[in-house]
Scaffold this motif. Structure first.
Motif, mmCIF file in Angstrom:
data_model
loop_
_atom_site.group_PDB
_atom_site.id
_atom_site.type_symbol
_atom_site.label_atom_id
_atom_site.label_comp_id
_atom_site.label_asym_id
_atom_site.label_seq_id
_atom_site.Cartn_x
_atom_site.Cartn_y
_atom_site.Cartn_z
ATOM 1 N N VAL A 179 0.829 -1.219 0.000
ATOM 2 C CA VAL A 179 0.000 0.000 0.000
ATOM 3 C C VAL A 179 0.865 1.270 0.000
ATOM 4 O O VAL A 179 0.607 2.196 -0.789
ATOM 5 N N PRO A 180 1.913 1.376 0.842
ATOM 6 C CA PRO A 180 2.725 2.602 0.830
ATOM 7 C C PRO A 180 3.369 2.885 -0.531
ATOM 8 O O PRO A 180 3.450 4.047 -0.953
ATOM 9 N N LEU A 181 3.838 1.833 -1.223
ATOM 10 C CA LEU A 181 4.461 2.017 -2.532
ATOM 11 C C LEU A 181 3.454 2.538 -3.550
ATOM 12 O O LEU A 181 3.713 3.541 -4.243
ATOM 13 N N TYR A 182 2.318 1.885 -3.644
ATOM 14 C CA TYR A 182 1.346 2.271 -4.659
ATOM 15 C C TYR A 182 0.711 3.624 -4.350
ATOM 16 O O TYR A 182 0.357 4.369 -5.266
ATOM 17 N N ALA A 183 0.585 3.957 -3.073
ATOM 18 C CA ALA A 183 0.086 5.278 -2.701
ATOM 19 C C ALA A 183 1.094 6.361 -3.087
ATOM 20 O O ALA A 183 0.716 7.429 -3.591
ATOM 21 N N ALA A 184 2.383 6.082 -2.870
ATOM 22 C CA ALA A 184 3.416 7.048 -3.240
ATOM 23 C C ALA A 184 3.449 7.267 -4.750
ATOM 24 O O ALA A 184 3.582 8.401 -5.225
ATOM 25 N N MET A 185 3.298 6.200 -5.509
ATOM 26 C CA MET A 185 3.321 6.318 -6.966
ATOM 27 C C MET A 185 2.113 7.083 -7.499
ATOM 28 O O MET A 185 2.205 7.797 -8.494
ATOM 29 N N ALA A 186 0.965 6.944 -6.812
ATOM 30 C CA ALA A 186 -0.247 7.646 -7.231
ATOM 31 C C ALA A 186 -0.319 9.060 -6.667
ATOM 32 O O ALA A 186 -1.082 9.894 -7.167
ATOM 33 N N GLY A 187 0.452 9.316 -5.606
ATOM 34 C CA GLY A 187 0.457 10.649 -5.023
ATOM 35 C C GLY A 187 -0.649 10.902 -4.020
ATOM 36 O O GLY A 187 -0.827 12.032 -3.563
ATOM 37 N N HIS A 188 -1.398 9.873 -3.651
ATOM 38 C CA HIS A 188 -2.463 9.997 -2.657
ATOM 39 C C HIS A 188 -2.853 8.610 -2.170
ATOM 40 O O HIS A 188 -2.382 7.598 -2.695
#
Length: 258
Positions: A179-188
């Motif tokens: 979750v932290p990786l994909y949230a960082a890549m999406a910016g939210h």
């Protein structure tokens, strides 16, 4: 008398499995060694970690580590071995609207252009340090069957996750952990369902890479990649069909933002 086995001391490569060392040793004895890197785009880093706040067009951090690994490896094998080195860069996030909106204002062509510039910068750096580099290309450029293989693998993994409890568990576990990786890549913030889709997508990308690389670079190369739980999918039976596994030199470096 016990035969002395190959030993390699490579930067940012903590441990090399015995079967990978044996495979590399066989290639060295044959007189030909083909190395193929799979690297990420030039994602922003700060304070020794990836932030994913931007994507640049220079030599990606991970790619720089790959070049040092190749340089060190070549220094430890006989000069008579013909070494050929290729770099492939993952430009495959161009079709993710959330990621493109965050990184390049929603312009996938800008993302692809930056990836292409990074490929050129990697090639320049490799030549500057006298590596036997032959190519530095984007996934979707160097692999003619990329999209076909990726879509096939994605469909297979989706079906497998529905009928196999172990695959379903791996999917759920991977989604929660990343979750932290994909949230960082999406910016939210992103939901777990989005993360499940991303895990499936990345499994498919690694499986497709393994088969696509065989088609372009032959059956007898060594892959270099950063540390990721997806890496085993390179040798998934979806495409391998009991052929010899692709040996992988795995960096200890990860691309997670934490």
């Amino acid at each position: 008398m016990k035969r002395k086995e190959l030993q390699l001391q490579l930067p940012n490569v903590a441990e090399i499995p015995a079967w990978v060392l044996r495979s590399i040793e066989r290639k060295i004895k044959s007189g030909t060694l083909i190395l193929v890197s799979a690297v990420c785009p030039d994602y922003e880093r700060a304070d020794r970690r990836f932030t994913y706040k931007n994507v640049g067009w220079g030599v990606p951090y991970i790619a720089g580590q790959h070049l040092e690994v190749v340089k060190a490896l070549i220094s430890q094998i006989p000069n008579s071995v013909k070494v050929t080195y290729h770099v492939t860069l993952a430009d495959t996030e161009f079709d993710l609207p959330l990621v493109m909106d965050h990184l390049v204002g929603g312009d996938p062509n800008e993302f692809l252009q930056r990836c292409q510039l990074s490929c050129e910068k990697i090639l320049e750096r490799a030549l500057e340090i006298n590596l036997p580099v032959k190519s530095s290309s984007r996934f979707t450029e160097v692999f003619p069957q990329w999209f076909q293989l990726y879509e096939l693998a994605l469909l297979q993994f989706k079906q497998e996750a529905k009928v196999s409890s172990s695959t379903g568990y791996d999917l759920e576990s991977g989604a929660q952990k990343r979750v932290p990786l994909y949230a960082a890549m999406a910016g939210h913030e992103v939901g777990v369902e989005y993360c499940r889709e991303m895990v499936l997508r990345q499994w498919a990308q690694y499986a497709a890479w393994g088969e696509a690389a065989r088609g372009v670079f032959g059956q007898d190369f060594v892959m270099i990649n950063h540390s990721t739980p997806n890496l085993g999918r390179v040798n998934d039976q979806i495409f391998r069909n009991d052929r010899e596994r692709i040996p992988i030199l795995q960096l200890s470096t990860t691309t997670t933002p934490e």
